[in-house]
Design an enzyme around this catalytic site. Structure first.
Site, PDB file in Angstrom:
ATOM      1  N   ARG A 288      48.595  38.779  52.136  1.00 42.95           N
ATOM      2  CA  ARG A 288      47.273  39.033  51.567  1.00 42.95           C
ATOM      3  C   ARG A 288      46.126  38.556  52.461  1.00 42.95           C
ATOM      4  O   ARG A 288      45.137  39.261  52.636  1.00 42.95           O
ATOM      5  CB  ARG A 288      47.196  38.303  50.225  1.00 42.95           C
ATOM      6  CG  ARG A 288      45.960  38.618  49.409  1.00 42.95           C
ATOM      7  CD  ARG A 288      45.874  37.641  48.207  1.00 42.95           C
ATOM      8  NE  ARG A 288      47.112  37.504  47.491  1.00 42.95           N
ATOM      9  CZ  ARG A 288      47.498  38.299  46.487  1.00 42.95           C
ATOM     10  NH1 ARG A 288      46.700  39.248  46.070  1.00 42.95           N
ATOM     11  NH2 ARG A 288      48.656  38.118  45.887  1.00 42.95           N
ATOM     12  N   CYS A 355      47.416  58.077  31.334  1.00 42.46           N
ATOM     13  CA  CYS A 355      47.608  57.941  29.895  1.00 42.46           C
ATOM     14  C   CYS A 355      48.276  56.611  29.566  1.00 42.46           C
ATOM     15  O   CYS A 355      49.451  56.558  29.189  1.00 42.46           O
ATOM     16  CB  CYS A 355      48.450  59.108  29.389  1.00 42.46           C
ATOM     17  SG  CYS A 355      47.668  60.660  29.799  1.00 42.46           S
ATOM     18  N   TYR A 383      48.598  44.694  48.485  1.00 44.92           N
ATOM     19  CA  TYR A 383      49.267  44.935  47.210  1.00 44.92           C
ATOM     20  C   TYR A 383      48.582  46.030  46.397  1.00 44.92           C
ATOM     21  O   TYR A 383      48.511  45.951  45.177  1.00 44.92           O
ATOM     22  CB  TYR A 383      49.400  43.622  46.411  1.00 44.92           C
ATOM     23  CG  TYR A 383      50.134  42.562  47.201  1.00 44.92           C
ATOM     24  CD1 TYR A 383      51.485  42.725  47.510  1.00 44.92           C
ATOM     25  CD2 TYR A 383      49.476  41.436  47.690  1.00 44.92           C
ATOM     26  CE1 TYR A 383      52.158  41.789  48.277  1.00 44.92           C
ATOM     27  CE2 TYR A 383      50.147  40.497  48.460  1.00 44.92           C
ATOM     28  CZ  TYR A 383      51.481  40.675  48.739  1.00 44.92           C
ATOM     29  OH  TYR A 383      52.143  39.749  49.497  1.00 44.92           O
TER      30      TYR A 383
END
Ligand SMILES: *Cc1c(COP(=O)(O)O)cnc(C)c1O
Length: 425
Positions: A288, A355, A383
């Site tokens: 990250r 949905c 990510y």
């Protein structure tokens, strides 16, 4: 007159005369040219992030292994490979990607709790630098596979130091009761077991305590626990050439203030020096912190939908592109690409077309937008695309790498034919 306002925590992203720029390119230009949803990465941000580790570790025998799972796009891997970075992989697929991007196999290490025999063989054939073994059962299998291929597998054991990184439970990995690593109290026995297996060559020890860690203290605690253990393992006659402290350093998503990699490593090196381990080979596995804030995702506002309890801003990016809010209730800043003067802000939940009620990108955001405007979702370099899916049969987005005033398409948008290619009826 041009006013240049860098966004907090995002030195490569700035507003100029109301329009968001990444490096020297206006984001609306990229949205128009490549369509949305679109991931855009700053090459300079990635190189600066790597440089912070390189400065922190300068003068030491150190190897920085980028955790490929954070963002495994070839164009991103190539930037890091060309800058001399090694790679931390967790699958045969990631090994193939790292090699395709020009990685030196000797600078590749293989982590993960569930390596298959086929993946072990693939990694041995490639000549990778180290297997980070996560269980005693895996030691047995790796020994057998290595002997079948006529090689010795270089191994490090991933130890669970049982320290609390004070992060989200889904991204904390170094506590008792989680699936990763070998328990601290089993470590010596596991090393003695490994030392008896002829297919293995013990070269190091590693840990990885979690992700999005925003303080130095958990790293210093883990380091002390690891050094205590190394002293006991070496007293038993097993030499460890390297110490790998894993990844996990956090980034600024919403005002967090993690130490820089440079400052963190100054503190860790001081502790290593004080305890007589300063000359040991050191490995780190950042993911990250090398790519997270390099990326933005551009998305178009499709509809605004006022409601009795909430207003919704429905955009063309969704949880299949940006899974972190749905998965971890993660926060990403959301900014209009072009500031609208004279339009009052409305508080919206920014949601995608999928949905699922979990398909939201940001909650209760004050935005002045109309349908057709573009929004930039920030801090999406890590990510996001690597976790993207085709849920709702949505094509995966395009990705562009920006360097200065130059943009390069590093992944074209998936077509419907791409999505149907592996299937037959
Ligand atoms: C995910 C992972 C990393 C990288 O973690 P970041 O928080 O992205 O720095 C490093 N090592 C291992 C073993 C991992 O699983």
């Amino acid at each position: 007159m041009t006013t240049l306002v860098p966004l907090p925590g995002h030195p490569q992203i700035a507003r100029r005369d109301g329009v968001l720029y990444i490096e020297n390119i206006a984001l609306d230009t990229l949205a128009r040219e490549y369509g949305t949803p679109l991931f855009v990465y700053s090459k300079q941000w990635i190189l600066d992030a790597l440089d912070a580790y390189q400065r922190g570790l300068s003068g030491r025998d150190a190897l920085i292994c980028y955790a490929v799972k954070a963002n495994s796009t070839l164009g991103v891997l190539r930037v890091l490979a060309q800058a001399g970075c090694g790679f931390d992989i967790v699958s045969g697929g990631e090994l193939a990607r790292a090699l395709a991007a020009g990685a030196d196999p000797a600078r590749v290490i293989f982590s993960g709790v569930g390596k298959t025999r086929a993946e072990m063989r693939q990694a041995l054939d490639a000549g990778i630098g180290c297997f980070n073994v996560e269980s005693e059962a895996e030691l047995e299998v790796l020994d057998a596979v290595a002997r079948q291929t006529g090689r010795r597998a270089p191994v490090s054991l991933r130890i669970n130091p049982d320290v609390d990184p004070k992060t989200h439970p889904y991204i904390s990995t170094g506590l008792k009761g989680n699936k990763f690593g070998i328990a601290h109290e089993r470590a010596l026995a596991a090393y003695q077991h490994a030392a008896r297996l002829p297919g293995l060559e013990i070269i190091g020890i590693d840990c990885h305590i979690g992700s999005q860690i925003t303080a130095a203290a958990p790293y210093l605690d883990a380091l002390d626990r690891m050094l205590d253990l190394i002293e006991r393992i070496e007293a038993a006659g097993i030499a460890l050439r390297h110490i790998d402290l894993g990844g996990g350093l956090g980034i600024d998503y919403n005002g967090e203030t993690p130490p820089s990699a440079e400052v963190l490593w100054q503190q860790l090196l001081a502790r290593l020096d004080a305890r007589g381990f300063g000359q040991r080979r050191l490995l780190v596995e950042p993911g990250r912190s090398l790519v997270g804030n390099a990326g933005v995702c551009l998305t178009e506002v499709l509809y605004t939908k006022p409601g009795a309890a909430k207003n919704f801003c429905i955009v063309d990016a969704a949880m299949n592109d940006l899974p972190r809010p749905a998965m971890y209730e993660a926060f990403h800043r959301i900014e209009p690409v072009r500031a609208r003067a004279g339009l009052a802000e409305t508080v919206y939940d920014v949601v995608g077309p999928i949905c699922e009620s979990g398909d939201w990108l940001g909650r209760e955001r004050a935005l002045a937008v109309h349908a057709g405007d573009w929004l930039a979702v920030l801090s999406v370099g890590a990510y996001c695309m690597s976790m993207a899916s085709n849920y709702n049969s949505r094509p995966r987005a395009s990705e562009v790498l920006v360097s200065g005033a130059q943009a390069t398409l590093i992944r074209r948008r998936e077509t419907l034919a791409d999505q149907l290619r592996c299937e037959s009826d």
